[in-house]
Design a protein around this motif. Structure first.
Motif, PDB file in Angstrom:
ATOM      1  N   VAL A  80      34.628  43.169  37.457  1.00 50.19           N
ATOM      2  CA  VAL A  80      33.413  43.020  36.653  1.00 50.19           C
ATOM      3  C   VAL A  80      33.168  44.290  35.852  1.00 50.19           C
ATOM      4  CG1 VAL A  80      30.916  42.685  36.741  1.00 50.19           C
ATOM      5  CG2 VAL A  80      32.407  41.370  38.257  1.00 50.19           C
ATOM      6  N   LEU A  81      33.323  45.433  36.496  1.00 52.28           N
ATOM      7  CA  LEU A  81      33.113  46.703  35.789  1.00 52.28           C
ATOM      8  C   LEU A  81      34.151  46.906  34.695  1.00 52.28           C
ATOM      9  CD1 LEU A  81      32.130  48.991  38.795  1.00 52.28           C
ATOM     10  CD2 LEU A  81      30.631  47.927  37.099  1.00 52.28           C
ATOM     11  N   GLY A  82      35.359  46.421  34.922  1.00 52.96           N
ATOM     12  CA  GLY A  82      36.396  46.516  33.892  1.00 52.96           C
ATOM     13  C   GLY A  82      36.049  45.719  32.648  1.00 52.96           C
ATOM     14  N   VAL A  83      35.469  44.541  32.839  1.00 50.32           N
ATOM     15  CA  VAL A  83      35.045  43.723  31.701  1.00 50.32           C
ATOM     16  C   VAL A  83      33.928  44.436  30.944  1.00 50.32           C
ATOM     17  CG1 VAL A  83      33.948  41.556  31.015  1.00 50.32           C
ATOM     18  CG2 VAL A  83      35.756  41.541  32.722  1.00 50.32           C
ATOM     19  N   LEU A  84      32.962  44.994  31.668  1.00 47.07           N
ATOM     20  CA  LEU A  84      31.891  45.750  31.012  1.00 47.07           C
ATOM     21  C   LEU A  84      32.462  46.901  30.193  1.00 47.07           C
ATOM     22  CD1 LEU A  84      29.283  45.971  33.908  1.00 47.07           C
ATOM     23  CD2 LEU A  84      28.981  44.778  31.739  1.00 47.07           C
ATOM     24  N   GLN A  85      33.398  47.641  30.786  1.00 48.79           N
ATOM     25  CA  GLN A  85      33.992  48.778  30.079  1.00 48.79           C
ATOM     26  C   GLN A  85      34.767  48.325  28.850  1.00 48.79           C
ATOM     27  OE1 GLN A  85      33.355  52.082  31.067  1.00 48.79           O
ATOM     28  NE2 GLN A  85      34.014  52.310  28.952  1.00 48.79           N
ATOM     29  N   GLN A  86      35.437  47.179  28.945  1.00 49.55           N
ATOM     30  CA  GLN A  86      36.185  46.652  27.803  1.00 49.55           C
ATOM     31  C   GLN A  86      35.250  46.350  26.636  1.00 49.55           C
ATOM     32  OE1 GLN A  86      38.544  43.209  28.776  1.00 49.55           O
ATOM     33  NE2 GLN A  86      38.948  42.732  26.644  1.00 49.55           N
ATOM     34  N   LEU A 121      32.335  47.774  26.090  1.00 51.25           N
ATOM     35  CA  LEU A 121      31.885  49.070  25.577  1.00 51.25           C
ATOM     36  C   LEU A 121      32.954  49.741  24.720  1.00 51.25           C
ATOM     37  CD1 LEU A 121      30.067  50.508  28.726  1.00 51.25           C
ATOM     38  CD2 LEU A 121      29.010  49.896  26.541  1.00 51.25           C
ATOM     39  N   ASP A 122      34.214  49.654  25.147  1.00 52.96           N
ATOM     40  CA  ASP A 122      35.311  50.316  24.437  1.00 52.96           C
ATOM     41  C   ASP A 122      35.676  49.624  23.131  1.00 52.96           C
ATOM     42  OD1 ASP A 122      35.449  52.148  26.495  1.00 52.96           O
ATOM     43  OD2 ASP A 122      37.217  51.233  27.436  1.00 52.96           O
ATOM     44  N   THR A 123      35.653  48.288  23.113  1.00 53.25           N
ATOM     45  CA  THR A 123      36.155  47.560  21.947  1.00 53.25           C
ATOM     46  C   THR A 123      35.058  47.027  21.030  1.00 53.25           C
ATOM     47  OG1 THR A 123      36.156  45.405  23.055  1.00 53.25           O
ATOM     48  CG2 THR A 123      38.148  46.780  23.296  1.00 53.25           C
ATOM     49  N   GLY A 124      33.851  46.836  21.565  1.00 58.39           N
ATOM     50  CA  GLY A 124      32.786  46.220  20.773  1.00 58.39           C
ATOM     51  C   GLY A 124      32.924  44.716  20.653  1.00 58.39           C
ATOM     52  N   ALA A 125      33.894  44.141  21.364  1.00 60.54           N
ATOM     53  CA  ALA A 125      34.088  42.691  21.327  1.00 60.54           C
ATOM     54  C   ALA A 125      33.251  42.043  22.421  1.00 60.54           C
ATOM     55  CB  ALA A 125      35.559  42.346  21.523  1.00 60.54           C
ATOM     56  N   PRO A 126      32.448  41.032  22.097  1.00 62.72           N
ATOM     57  CA  PRO A 126      31.664  40.360  23.135  1.00 62.72           C
ATOM     58  C   PRO A 126      32.560  39.629  24.125  1.00 62.72           C
ATOM     59  CG  PRO A 126      31.270  39.379  20.966  1.00 62.72           C
ATOM     60  CD  PRO A 126      32.248  40.479  20.779  1.00 62.72           C
ATOM     61  N   PHE A 127      31.995  39.329  25.291  1.00 60.98           N
ATOM     62  CA  PHE A 127      32.713  38.626  26.344  1.00 60.98           C
ATOM     63  C   PHE A 127      31.837  37.477  26.826  1.00 60.98           C
ATOM     64  CE2 PHE A 127      33.378  37.872  30.876  1.00 60.98           C
ATOM     65  CZ  PHE A 127      34.740  37.661  30.927  1.00 60.98           C
ATOM     66  N   ALA A 128      32.432  36.308  27.003  1.00 56.32           N
ATOM     67  CA  ALA A 128      31.721  35.155  27.556  1.00 56.32           C
ATOM     68  C   ALA A 128      32.650  34.450  28.533  1.00 56.32           C
ATOM     69  CB  ALA A 128      31.289  34.196  26.458  1.00 56.32           C
ATOM     70  N   ALA A 129      32.073  33.970  29.637  1.00 59.78           N
ATOM     71  CA  ALA A 129      32.873  33.269  30.641  1.00 59.78           C
ATOM     72  C   ALA A 129      32.016  32.228  31.334  1.00 59.78           C
ATOM     73  CB  ALA A 129      33.428  34.243  31.666  1.00 59.78           C
ATOM     74  N   SER A 130      32.654  31.151  31.745  1.00 60.70           N
ATOM     75  CA  SER A 130      32.008  30.118  32.561  1.00 60.70           C
ATOM     76  C   SER A 130      32.621  30.160  33.948  1.00 60.70           C
ATOM     77  CB  SER A 130      32.243  28.730  31.957  1.00 60.70           C
ATOM     78  OG  SER A 130      31.634  28.633  30.705  1.00 60.70           O
ATOM     79  N   TYR A 145      28.376  39.089  27.860  1.00 61.87           N
ATOM     80  CA  TYR A 145      28.127  40.512  27.574  1.00 61.87           C
ATOM     81  C   TYR A 145      28.222  40.663  26.066  1.00 61.87           C
ATOM     82  CZ  TYR A 145      29.256  41.493  32.488  1.00 61.87           C
ATOM     83  OH  TYR A 145      29.296  41.515  33.861  1.00 61.87           O
ATOM     84  N   HIS A 146      27.171  41.155  25.462  1.00 61.30           N
ATOM     85  CA  HIS A 146      27.178  41.341  24.005  1.00 61.30           C
ATOM     86  C   HIS A 146      26.856  42.792  23.695  1.00 61.30           C
ATOM     87  CE1 HIS A 146      26.465  40.731  19.771  1.00 61.30           C
ATOM     88  NE2 HIS A 146      27.043  39.559  19.922  1.00 61.30           N
ATOM     89  N   PRO A 147      27.697  43.447  22.885  1.00 59.34           N
ATOM     90  CA  PRO A 147      27.461  44.853  22.585  1.00 59.34           C
ATOM     91  C   PRO A 147      26.255  45.048  21.655  1.00 59.34           C
ATOM     92  CG  PRO A 147      29.299  44.030  21.298  1.00 59.34           C
ATOM     93  CD  PRO A 147      28.898  42.925  22.224  1.00 59.34           C
ATOM     94  N   SER A 200      28.997  52.580  16.470  1.00 58.01           N
ATOM     95  CA  SER A 200      29.442  52.730  17.856  1.00 58.01           C
ATOM     96  C   SER A 200      28.621  51.825  18.771  1.00 58.01           C
ATOM     97  CB  SER A 200      29.317  54.190  18.301  1.00 58.01           C
ATOM     98  OG  SER A 200      27.954  54.588  18.319  1.00 58.01           O
ATOM     99  N   VAL A 201      29.197  51.519  19.912  1.00 58.39           N
ATOM    100  CA  VAL A 201      28.499  50.690  20.888  1.00 58.39           C
ATOM    101  C   VAL A 201      27.562  51.590  21.693  1.00 58.39           C
ATOM    102  CG1 VAL A 201      28.733  49.159  22.880  1.00 58.39           C
ATOM    103  CG2 VAL A 201      30.416  49.061  21.029  1.00 58.39           C
TER     104      VAL A 201
END
Length: 73
Positions: A9-15, A17-26, A49-51, A58-59
């Motif tokens: 979970v923390l890796g997804v959050l860091q990703q 933050l690092d890339t600025g690409a949002p993340f969505a999952a079901s 997760y939306h930056p 920058s994020v």
């Protein structure tokens, strides 16, 4: 808020933050120790997760929306 989050979970959050690409999952699995017995159990969430971007691009933070769907999974 969830101090026992695992590295996945923390890796997804860091990703995000690092890339600025949002993340969505079901049905994203998050192990939590809600009963305090020292053993995390699997819980499932629909998760976004939306930056948040600063003026310089920058994020600067994240908006997180999580809905527990354990009973449905």
């Amino acid at each position: 808020v969830l101090h026992e989050l695992d590295s996945g979970v923390l890796g997804v959050l860091q990703q995000v933050l690092d890339t600025g690409a949002p993340f969505a999952a079901s049905g994203f699995e998050v192990p939590l120790d809600r009963d305090g017995d020292g053993t995390p159990e699997p819980y499932f969430f629909n998760l976004v997760y939306h930056p948040l971007f600063e003026a310089d691009g920058s994020v600067g933070g994240l908006v997180t929306v999580a809905t527990e769907v354990t009973a449905q999974v």
